[in-house]
Design an enzyme around this catalytic site. Structure first.
Site, PDB file in Angstrom:
ATOM      1  N   SER A  17      26.558  -2.480  28.234  1.00  0.00           N
ATOM      2  CA  SER A  17      27.650  -2.275  28.363  1.00  0.00           C
ATOM      3  C   SER A  17      29.352  -2.377  28.061  1.00  0.00           C
ATOM      4  O   SER A  17      30.119  -1.343  28.082  1.00  0.00           O
ATOM      5  CB  SER A  17      27.919  -2.041  29.789  1.00  0.00           C
ATOM      6  OG  SER A  17      28.061  -3.297  30.308  1.00  0.00           O
ATOM      7  N   HIS A  32      22.359   2.188  31.487  1.00  0.00           N
ATOM      8  CA  HIS A  32      23.500   2.948  30.476  1.00  0.00           C
ATOM      9  C   HIS A  32      23.443   3.928  29.546  1.00  0.00           C
ATOM     10  O   HIS A  32      23.163   4.088  28.349  1.00  0.00           O
ATOM     11  CB  HIS A  32      24.482   1.698  29.521  1.00  0.00           C
ATOM     12  CG  HIS A  32      25.094   1.534  30.693  1.00  0.00           C
ATOM     13  ND1 HIS A  32      26.194   2.107  31.243  1.00  0.00           N
ATOM     14  CD2 HIS A  32      24.853   0.473  31.532  1.00  0.00           C
ATOM     15  CE1 HIS A  32      26.654   1.265  32.175  1.00  0.00           C
ATOM     16  NE2 HIS A  32      26.200  -0.260  31.797  1.00  0.00           N
ATOM     17  N   LYS A  74      24.944   5.900  37.801  1.00  0.00           N
ATOM     18  CA  LYS A  74      26.115   6.128  36.543  1.00  0.00           C
ATOM     19  C   LYS A  74      25.747   7.730  36.470  1.00  0.00           C
ATOM     20  O   LYS A  74      26.215   9.002  37.545  1.00  0.00           O
ATOM     21  CB  LYS A  74      26.203   5.464  35.494  1.00  0.00           C
ATOM     22  CG  LYS A  74      26.030   3.963  36.470  1.00  0.00           C
ATOM     23  CD  LYS A  74      25.849   3.624  35.586  1.00  0.00           C
ATOM     24  CE  LYS A  74      25.905   1.766  35.457  1.00  0.00           C
ATOM     25  NZ  LYS A  74      26.991   1.015  36.414  1.00  0.00           N
TER      26      LYS A  74
HETATM   27  N1  PLP Z   1      22.252  -2.747  35.224  1.00  0.00           N
HETATM   28  C1  PLP Z   1      22.990  -3.283  34.421  1.00  0.00           C
HETATM   29  C2  PLP Z   1      22.768  -2.945  32.648  1.00  0.00           C
HETATM   30  C3  PLP Z   1      24.093  -2.249  35.167  1.00  0.00           C
HETATM   31  O1  PLP Z   1      25.632  -1.925  33.576  1.00  0.00           O
HETATM   32  C4  PLP Z   1      24.454  -2.072  35.910  1.00  0.00           C
HETATM   33  C5  PLP Z   1      25.657  -1.749  36.823  1.00  0.00           C
HETATM   34  O2  PLP Z   1      26.904  -1.767  36.319  1.00  0.00           O
HETATM   35  C6  PLP Z   1      23.565  -2.552  37.115  1.00  0.00           C
HETATM   36  C7  PLP Z   1      22.557  -2.307  36.347  1.00  0.00           C
HETATM   37  C8  PLP Z   1      23.903  -2.365  38.586  1.00  0.00           C
HETATM   38  O3  PLP Z   1      23.265  -0.946  38.643  1.00  0.00           O
HETATM   39  P1  PLP Z   1      24.014  -0.711  39.875  1.00  0.00           P
HETATM   40  O4  PLP Z   1      25.164  -0.382  40.377  1.00  0.00           O
HETATM   41  O5  PLP Z   1      22.681   0.634  40.417  1.00  0.00           O
HETATM   42  O6  PLP Z   1      23.081  -1.176  40.982  1.00  0.00           O
END
Ligand code: PLP
Length: 402
Positions: free
Chosen positions: A189, A217, A248
């Site tokens: 990200s 993502h 997302k």
């Molecule tokens: N994994 C990644 C790569 C993320 O970017 C995010 C969110 O920022 C998460 C996990 C966590 O997702 P959630 O918002 O569903 O807890």
């Protein structure tokens, strides 16, 4: 009010820690949005019509009328929430339907819902791996993968970011263990770069390892049908476990999941602590995600629209003289290097009605400060062009462009 010496000592310690964060220039403040999530926002205390380029609302489904309607219908039919974890009194037909739909979307055997992908990542490694096993993790994996791995007792290997030579060396070292699991973000990200899954899967095959990807993502928009990084790179049959988010691209409410082999999902229902000891997803949230998946399974038009807009932004910004990290991903980091430059440019962009965020150390490496722009299917071509024009003006003003 808390009183006593211990409370006073705690307060002093916290205040000093907060001062250190401010002093380091890494204080994160939160802008308050006074409208729905979308390409155009109203900020509290600010004007309306702010162009938003910093949400993970890649497909624009967070405020899609059909997604909102599905949430309202689920709320009315199934109530506000379950007041229970899943295995006691918290499983409704919509939870089972959504799990089935997620598995079908990813072409996997089964799926299990969590309150977030953070929880899915916190819950999988400890349930799956023992001290006899090994996990090999990309050094730039998301914090929730890092935390999930910390919680398990497997042998831990950290390989250099997307470095296949280093991964191979670590896999050779890990041959002594019973099971090897390679864990990587599908798309990273901060850089908008995509894991070399073909090469990772080849190495996994060579060294008899399993592959886990975090698709937060990627789900909903990467690959010809939006299935994710594994579809984009033609390895859907080689990746064993996928964790992803409903928070997302898939409606943007909340929730996460693991999808993969049925015995793994069955085991997670028995052993995964964030699943066993946390409340069921609220029906409205389930309704949003379920409708988002319906829309994506009906047509890939939304994902294609986002891809075209990403291409427009990346090519116009590159032509203007900026360096955009990553490739073909709606995360478009405008690389600036200097932390102060990133901060003042982001501020000046907001003065021009464009909401973008600057990232600097410790979120990204020193000297690699950037402004991260995120493109959405609901941006119009005019929105994209306005953003590029503002970047060009602000870049010239602050010396980022000649
Ligand atoms: N994994 C990644 C790569 C993320 O970017 C995010 C969110 O920022 C998460 C996990 C966590 O997702 P959630 O918002 O569903 O807890």
């Amino acid at each position: 009010a808390a009183s006593g010496a211990a409370a006073a000592q705690l307060r002093r310690r916290l205040e000093s820690e907060l001062e250190d964060i401010r002093g380091a220039g890494t204080w994160k403040s939160e802008r308050v949005i006074a409208s729905r999530q979308g390409p155009h926002l109203r900020l509290e205390g600010g004007g309306a019509g702010i162009l938003n380029f910093c949400a993970n609302n890649y497909l624009g489904l967070s405020s899609h009328p059909e997604v909102i309607r599905a949430a309202v219908e689920a709320l009315e039919k199934f109530g506000a929430g379950l007041s229970s974890v899943r295995f006691i009194c918290g499983t409704q037909s919509i939870h089972k339907d959504l799990e089935e739909k997620i598995a079908r979307f990813h072409q996997r055997e089964d799926a299990i819902l969590y309150a977030s992908c953070f929880d899915a990542n916190a819950g999988i490694f400890e349930a799956l791996l023992t001290p006899e096993d090994a996990v090999l993790s990309d050094e730039l994996n998301h914090a929730s993968i890092i935390d999930g791995i910390r919680l398990c007792k497997a042998n831990k290997y950290r390989y250099k970011h997307m470095d296949m030579q280093d991964l191979e060396a670590k896999l050779q070292d890990a041959q002594k263990h019973r099971l090897r699991l390679v864990a990587t973000d599908g798309a990273f990200s901060m850089d908008g770069d995509i894991a070399p899954l073909r090469e990772i899967c080849q190495l996994a095959q060579k060294y008899d390892a399993l592959v886990f990807i975090d698709e937060c993502h990627a789900t909903g928009f990467l690959g010809p049908n939006g299935r994710g990084t594994d579809e984009l790179l033609g390895v859907m049959d080689k990746v064993t476990i996928i964790n992803s988010t409903l928070g997302k691209a898939l409606g943007g409410a909340a929730g996460g999941y693991t999808t993969g082999p049925k015995p793994l999902i069955d085991l997670l229902r028995q052993r995964s602590r964030p699943y066993l000891f946390s409340n069921s997803l609220p029906p409205a949230v389930v309704g949003c995600a379920s409708k988002a998946l319906d829309l994506l399974m009906e047509s890939n038009a939304i994902a294609q629209s986002m891809a075209a807009k990403t291409q427009r932004f990346r090519s116009k910004m590159t032509a203007a003289g900026f360096t955009i990290s990553g490739k073909d991903h709606p995360i478009c980091p405008v690389m600036l290097g200097d932390a102060r430059l990133a901060a003042v440019m982001a501020e000046d962009m907001l003065n021009r009605g464009i909401y973008v965020i600057g990232f600097s150390y410790p979120v990204v490496p020193k000297g690699k400060a950037r402004i991260r722009v995120q493109i959405s299917a609901v941006h119009s071509d005019e929105d994209i062009d306005r953003c590029v024009e503002a970047f060009t003006e602000v870049g010239r003003k602050h010396g980022a462009l000649p």
